[in-house]
Design an enzyme around this catalytic site. Structure first.
Site, PDB file in Angstrom:
ATOM      1  N   ASP A  24       0.357  -1.227  -0.228  1.00 36.08           N
ATOM      2  CA  ASP A  24      -0.190  -0.017  -0.007  1.00 36.08           C
ATOM      3  C   ASP A  24       0.795   1.700   0.519  1.00 36.08           C
ATOM      4  O   ASP A  24       2.204   1.452   0.320  1.00 36.08           O
ATOM      5  CB  ASP A  24      -1.004   0.147   1.207  1.00 36.08           C
ATOM      6  CG  ASP A  24       0.036  -0.347   2.849  1.00 36.08           C
ATOM      7  OD1 ASP A  24       1.048   0.197   2.405  1.00 36.08           O
ATOM      8  OD2 ASP A  24      -0.596  -0.303   3.236  1.00 36.08           O
ATOM      9  N   ASP A  36      -8.015  -7.593   0.810  1.00 34.75           N
ATOM     10  CA  ASP A  36      -6.889  -7.664   1.901  1.00 34.75           C
ATOM     11  C   ASP A  36      -7.990  -7.331   3.030  1.00 34.75           C
ATOM     12  O   ASP A  36      -8.904  -6.873   3.215  1.00 34.75           O
ATOM     13  CB  ASP A  36      -5.958  -7.028   1.211  1.00 34.75           C
ATOM     14  CG  ASP A  36      -5.810  -5.420   2.147  1.00 34.75           C
ATOM     15  OD1 ASP A  36      -5.651  -4.683   3.494  1.00 34.75           O
ATOM     16  OD2 ASP A  36      -7.107  -4.864   1.795  1.00 34.75           O
TER      17      ASP A  36
END
Length: 388
Positions: free
Chosen positions: A105, A279
């Site tokens: 991320d 996720d």
């Protein structure tokens, strides 16, 4: 009810990053992402490796359970041990002994939620580490540099994630800033063969803002698209409504990623609407706190009712902790705070999630996804009861 746009046979190549939609059943789709370090079967669930590790799990076990890709957190790694150090040690894959695909991320969400004394402006965000108070600056360009140093297979643009609920004016400000950061992230991304860059749709709980964000990002031409700023405490129907309004405006030949969503029912309903990637920390965090996810619903192994129960969690499972350890023993480990309990329940949960995604892919391929959803929801209602 759901927008269906057939993409069978279409695929996109950037270097050797490629996405094939192999089969659709309604809006649900089964596909394959090809990266330099391996293939990712979709719909895919990515275990979260916050600090370059899936907590309480050996990497080889995570892979053996069926994970094709894991997620690592840029924010945590830039603070400790530092991305330059990881790069000097051979990159993140070598550092954590995970030679398969990794998605990183951008760090934006953790900056907004964890950092101390953060200050956001057009350039980026400056903040103090929640660990030691040191000062850092994260810009779109620095976020791309960090993810390149880590050696990410899939990198994410820097964005601003607002807390929900929030006023539309605030959501619009953050959404427009995220779009400008998306342009800068894409310009700074080193488009060498292999790695991919995903844009992130923002816009709070406003359909109008979400659509505006999705259309602008699609025009920029990212390798994939994520829905950010959801699964952060808003009502579930708001999350599903945002998915429904956004997906028709994203290229059907690109992967679609719902960030942070993680209950099994959330996964089912998001796949039903056309999401490809997920996720969440839920299965690993739950395992460390005595909760087990099974085909018969969630079990709380802390409950006294399990203290004298010699039966396994799921005798039909291929997962050793679910099949070969008694509920009484797992209850004992949890109550005693033993590390083995955390390890066994984390493995059990990750095995359930990966088996669940595999079952979803097979159901889509067989054209029986709706029946699979109905059967799964019926089985979950048994909850704390022992499977027959």
């Amino acid at each position: 009810m759901f927008a269906v746009s057939s993409c069978r046979g279409e695929w996109r190549v950037t270097g050797i990053f490629r996405f094939d939609v192999l089969t659709q059943d309604g809006a649900a789709r089964a596909g394959l992402i090809t990266t330099p370090r391996g293939r990712i079967r979709t719909p895919a669930f990515m275990p979260v490796g916050t600090a370059a590790t899936i907590k309480a799990m050996h990497p080889d076990v995570v892979k053996a359970l069926g994970a094709d890709i894991v997620l690592a957190n840029t924010y945590h790694l830039m603070l400790r041990p530092g991305v330059e150090r990881i790069a000097a040690l051979g990159g993140l894959h070598a550092f954590m002994n995970w030679p398969w695909p990794i998605l990183t991320d951008s760090g934006g969400f953790q900056v907004m939620s964890l950092a101390k004394l953060r200050k956001l402006d057009e350039n980026g965000v400056s903040f103090q580490s929640h660990i030691d108070g040191t000062r850092h600056v994260l810009t779109p360009e620095r976020a791309m540099e960090i993810q390149d140093l880590l050696g990410s297979d899939i990198a994410m643009q820097l964005d601003e994630c607002v807390k929900l609920p929030c006023a539309d004016a605030e959501a619009r400000r953050a959404m427009l800033l995220s779009l400008r950061w998306a342009e800068r992230s894409k310009a700074a991304f080193d488009a060498k063969p292999g790695p991919a860059l995903f844009g992130i749709v923002q816009g709070g709980a406003s359909e109008t803002l979400r659509i505006e964000s999705a259309k602008a990002l699609a025009d920029m031409g990212f390798d994939g698209y994520a829905l950010g700023g959801l699964a952060v405490g808003e009502p579930r129907m708001v999350m599903l409504a945002m998915i429904e309004c956004v997906l028709p405006w994203l290229p059907c030949a690109k992967p679609r990623y719902l960030m942070g969503a993680g209950t099994p029912d959330d996964l089912l309903e998001a796949v039903r609407r056309g999401i490809d990637m997920f996720d969440c920390v839920l299965p690993t965090r739950a395992g460390r706190h005595g909760l087990a996810y099974t085909r018969s619903g969630r079990l709380n192994l802390r409950n006294a009712r399990h203290a004298s129960d010699p039966s396994p969690v799921d005798p039909q499972s291929s997962c050793v902790p679910a099949r070969d350890y008694s509920r009484a023993y797992l209850h004992h480990l949890v109550k005693a705070g033993e590390i083995l309990g955390m390890m066994l329940l984390t493995e059990l949960n990750l095995a359930y999630y990966q088996d669940f995604m595999d079952d979803i892919r097979h159901a889509i391929t067989a054209g029986s996804f709706t029946d699979f959803c109905d059967a799964a929801k019926t089985a979950w209602r048994t909850g704390e009861t022992r499977p027959a």
